[in-house]
Design a protein around this motif. Structure first.
Motif, PDB file in Angstrom:
ATOM      1  N   ARG A 153       0.817  -1.215   0.000  1.00  0.00           N
ATOM      2  CA  ARG A 153       0.000   0.000   0.000  1.00  0.00           C
ATOM      3  C   ARG A 153       0.844   1.257   0.000  1.00  0.00           C
ATOM      4  O   ARG A 153       0.315   2.354   0.053  1.00  0.00           O
ATOM      5  CB  ARG A 153      -0.901   0.028   1.237  1.00  0.00           C
ATOM      6  N   GLN A 154       2.159   1.109  -0.065  1.00  0.00           N
ATOM      7  CA  GLN A 154       3.003   2.284   0.175  1.00  0.00           C
ATOM      8  C   GLN A 154       2.926   3.318  -0.946  1.00  0.00           C
ATOM      9  O   GLN A 154       3.330   4.451  -0.746  1.00  0.00           O
ATOM     10  CB  GLN A 154       4.467   1.868   0.405  1.00  0.00           C
ATOM     11  N   ASP A 155       2.394   2.937  -2.092  1.00  0.00           N
ATOM     12  CA  ASP A 155       2.259   3.909  -3.165  1.00  0.00           C
ATOM     13  C   ASP A 155       0.850   4.479  -3.254  1.00  0.00           C
ATOM     14  O   ASP A 155       0.526   5.199  -4.183  1.00  0.00           O
ATOM     15  CB  ASP A 155       2.615   3.272  -4.513  1.00  0.00           C
ATOM     16  N   LEU A 156       0.003   4.159  -2.313  1.00  0.00           N
ATOM     17  CA  LEU A 156      -1.398   4.565  -2.423  1.00  0.00           C
ATOM     18  C   LEU A 156      -1.632   6.026  -2.079  1.00  0.00           C
ATOM     19  O   LEU A 156      -2.618   6.614  -2.495  1.00  0.00           O
ATOM     20  CB  LEU A 156      -2.265   3.689  -1.517  1.00  0.00           C
ATOM     21  N   GLY A 157      -0.754   6.616  -1.273  1.00  0.00           N
ATOM     22  CA  GLY A 157      -0.956   8.011  -0.895  1.00  0.00           C
ATOM     23  C   GLY A 157      -0.686   8.942  -2.058  1.00  0.00           C
ATOM     24  O   GLY A 157      -0.050   8.579  -3.033  1.00  0.00           O
ATOM     25  N   ALA A 158      -1.186  10.182  -1.960  1.00  0.00           N
ATOM     26  CA  ALA A 158      -0.886  11.190  -2.974  1.00  0.00           C
ATOM     27  C   ALA A 158       0.455  11.825  -2.636  1.00  0.00           C
ATOM     28  O   ALA A 158       0.781  11.988  -1.470  1.00  0.00           O
ATOM     29  CB  ALA A 158      -1.964  12.266  -2.948  1.00  0.00           C
ATOM     30  N   PRO A 159       1.329  12.214  -3.549  1.00  0.00           N
ATOM     31  CA  PRO A 159       1.089  12.048  -4.969  1.00  0.00           C
ATOM     32  C   PRO A 159       1.381  10.618  -5.433  1.00  0.00           C
ATOM     33  O   PRO A 159       2.151   9.917  -4.804  1.00  0.00           O
ATOM     34  CB  PRO A 159       2.101  13.025  -5.576  1.00  0.00           C
ATOM     35  N   CYS A 160       0.739  10.213  -6.514  1.00  0.00           N
ATOM     36  CA  CYS A 160       0.969   8.886  -7.054  1.00  0.00           C
ATOM     37  C   CYS A 160       2.408   8.779  -7.518  1.00  0.00           C
ATOM     38  O   CYS A 160       2.940   9.678  -8.139  1.00  0.00           O
ATOM     39  CB  CYS A 160       0.048   8.609  -8.237  1.00  0.00           C
ATOM     40  N   LYS A 161       3.008   7.625  -7.177  1.00  0.00           N
ATOM     41  CA  LYS A 161       4.391   7.416  -7.597  1.00  0.00           C
ATOM     42  C   LYS A 161       4.458   6.173  -8.475  1.00  0.00           C
ATOM     43  O   LYS A 161       3.653   5.261  -8.345  1.00  0.00           O
ATOM     44  CB  LYS A 161       5.289   7.215  -6.385  1.00  0.00           C
ATOM     45  N   ALA A 163       6.302   2.704  -9.572  1.00  0.00           N
ATOM     46  CA  ALA A 163       7.043   1.680  -8.849  1.00  0.00           C
ATOM     47  C   ALA A 163       8.529   1.807  -9.169  1.00  0.00           C
ATOM     48  O   ALA A 163       8.909   2.183 -10.269  1.00  0.00           O
ATOM     49  CB  ALA A 163       6.550   0.297  -9.257  1.00  0.00           C
ATOM     50  N   THR A 164       9.329   1.496  -8.201  1.00  0.00           N
ATOM     51  CA  THR A 164      10.778   1.479  -8.439  1.00  0.00           C
ATOM     52  C   THR A 164      11.202   0.035  -8.683  1.00  0.00           C
ATOM     53  O   THR A 164      10.413  -0.891  -8.559  1.00  0.00           O
ATOM     54  CB  THR A 164      11.527   1.991  -7.206  1.00  0.00           C
TER      55      THR A 164
ATOM     56  N   ARG B 100       6.885  -7.561  -6.141  1.00  0.00           N
ATOM     57  CA  ARG B 100       6.192  -6.302  -6.409  1.00  0.00           C
ATOM     58  C   ARG B 100       7.095  -5.211  -6.979  1.00  0.00           C
ATOM     59  O   ARG B 100       6.670  -4.455  -7.852  1.00  0.00           O
ATOM     60  CB  ARG B 100       5.504  -5.788  -5.149  1.00  0.00           C
ATOM     61  N   PRO B 101       8.354  -5.084  -6.512  1.00  0.00           N
ATOM     62  CA  PRO B 101       9.171  -3.980  -7.036  1.00  0.00           C
ATOM     63  C   PRO B 101       9.547  -4.146  -8.513  1.00  0.00           C
ATOM     64  O   PRO B 101      10.007  -3.186  -9.132  1.00  0.00           O
ATOM     65  CB  PRO B 101      10.444  -4.043  -6.182  1.00  0.00           C
ATOM     66  N   ARG B 153      -0.210  -3.261  -8.554  1.00  0.00           N
ATOM     67  CA  ARG B 153       0.049  -1.925  -9.083  1.00  0.00           C
ATOM     68  C   ARG B 153      -1.224  -1.216  -9.512  1.00  0.00           C
ATOM     69  O   ARG B 153      -1.174  -0.113 -10.040  1.00  0.00           O
ATOM     70  CB  ARG B 153       0.983  -2.029 -10.304  1.00  0.00           C
ATOM     71  N   ASP B 155      -3.447   0.386  -8.156  1.00  0.00           N
ATOM     72  CA  ASP B 155      -3.800   1.688  -7.593  1.00  0.00           C
ATOM     73  C   ASP B 155      -2.751   2.742  -7.893  1.00  0.00           C
ATOM     74  O   ASP B 155      -2.830   3.857  -7.400  1.00  0.00           O
ATOM     75  CB  ASP B 155      -3.971   1.586  -6.083  1.00  0.00           C
ATOM     76  N   LEU B 156      -1.768   2.404  -8.701  1.00  0.00           N
ATOM     77  CA  LEU B 156      -0.664   3.345  -8.917  1.00  0.00           C
ATOM     78  C   LEU B 156      -1.003   4.464  -9.887  1.00  0.00           C
ATOM     79  O   LEU B 156      -0.385   5.520  -9.872  1.00  0.00           O
ATOM     80  CB  LEU B 156       0.575   2.609  -9.436  1.00  0.00           C
ATOM     81  N   CYS B 160      -5.311   8.607  -7.485  1.00  0.00           N
ATOM     82  CA  CYS B 160      -5.025   7.636  -6.434  1.00  0.00           C
ATOM     83  C   CYS B 160      -6.337   7.164  -5.818  1.00  0.00           C
ATOM     84  O   CYS B 160      -7.230   7.961  -5.564  1.00  0.00           O
ATOM     85  CB  CYS B 160      -4.158   8.268  -5.340  1.00  0.00           C
ATOM     86  N   LYS B 161      -6.409   5.857  -5.570  1.00  0.00           N
ATOM     87  CA  LYS B 161      -7.625   5.326  -4.953  1.00  0.00           C
ATOM     88  C   LYS B 161      -7.253   4.634  -3.656  1.00  0.00           C
ATOM     89  O   LYS B 161      -6.148   4.152  -3.488  1.00  0.00           O
ATOM     90  CB  LYS B 161      -8.287   4.309  -5.881  1.00  0.00           C
TER      91      LYS B 161
END
Lengths: 170, 170
Positions: A153-161, A163-164, B100-101, B153, B155-156, B160-161
């Motif tokens: 869930r670490q990418d769910l916050g704004a701003p959208c990022k 994946a690395t 996931r990464p 991914r 929700d990326l 953002c959701k």
């Protein structure tokens, strides 16, 4: 970055050697086959679906109880030395991936473990040593999933990022 | 919603009964223990880290080759009937979570499978029937991870959701 398993050991308080002591013997054979697993999962989910804590009960609201029971005991049978019932029906357990839709918080892990401890306590067909091994596995796994849930869930916050390509498990 | 394993069966073209035919026998015993797995993973990652396709090689750029080899053969040994080397060291395989990464696309799955097929072809210590079983497992798993990667991914993108509580695997 702290790895998933390092977080699980730290948060659960269960050492690595204890978390997977279920592998020291074949628990499926020790317990005498399928039935204790079916009974344990049935007892566990009866408690969960009747939980007086609505916030916890609601996590399971979109899942049928009989499916939850079967998914769990087939996974446990497979993981604890029995036939690969889960994978034959559903493929890889993929614990983190399949738990992603659920809010696996520290609080939810503790509630899950509370019900599992109660369910195990009520099982006369599981010997005390096996209960300790199973509970250590459950405690480790619950916090492994808390760590995994945070990660997915670490990418769910704004701003959208985006994946690395950093490994999940350094 | 189509489940992870349904997508894997459809995209890989491998039927469920073939995907987990590795469980019909104990492959670890059939192959005679650890060494064939070490050799296979070494051959595989030698190819991957030398891949002329830079886009694929770069997926592994942040991982040490010796770690990648060990992670893979310990997982395979554990999954194919041997001792639980992977879990003793790293905990649950959690295939989707730990991948996931990485951008596990259809194209990446095919490239991974190409190298694995080549690595398997070069192994005289693995009999033809075991090679077929292993390759079906790999093909299923590669596409299971494509499906899992899409899921983790989803929700990326913008907007953002928040995560829902819909089961991942209906």
């Amino acid at each position: 970055m702290q790895s998933l398993q390092q977080k699980a050991y730290e948060w659960s308080g269960v050492a690595a050697s204890d978390a997977f002591a279920i592998d020291d013997t074949n628990l499926f054979e020790t317990l005498g086959g399928l039935q204790p697993f079916v009974d344990l999962s049935t007892n566990f989910y009866n408690r969960v679906y009747d939980d007086e804590e609505e916030w916890f009960r609601s996590i399971f609201a979109n899942s049928k109880k009989e499916d939850a029971i079967r998914n769990q005991y087939e996974f446990l049978v497979q993981r604890m030395g029995g036939p690969p019932l889960y994978s034959q029906r559903k493929g890889h357990p993929a614990l983190i991936g399949r738990h992603r839709p659920f809010p696996v918080t520290h609080q939810a892990a503790e509630r899950w473990l509370h019900h599992m401890q109660q369910a195990l306590d009520g099982m006369s067909s599981i010997d005390p040593d096996s209960k300790i091994k199973m509970m250590n596995f459950f405690r480790h796994t619950a916090y492994f999933l808390v760590a995994g849930n945070q990660m997915t869930r670490q990418d769910l916050g704004a701003p959208c990022k985006h994946a690395t390509s950093k490994p999940a498990d350094e």
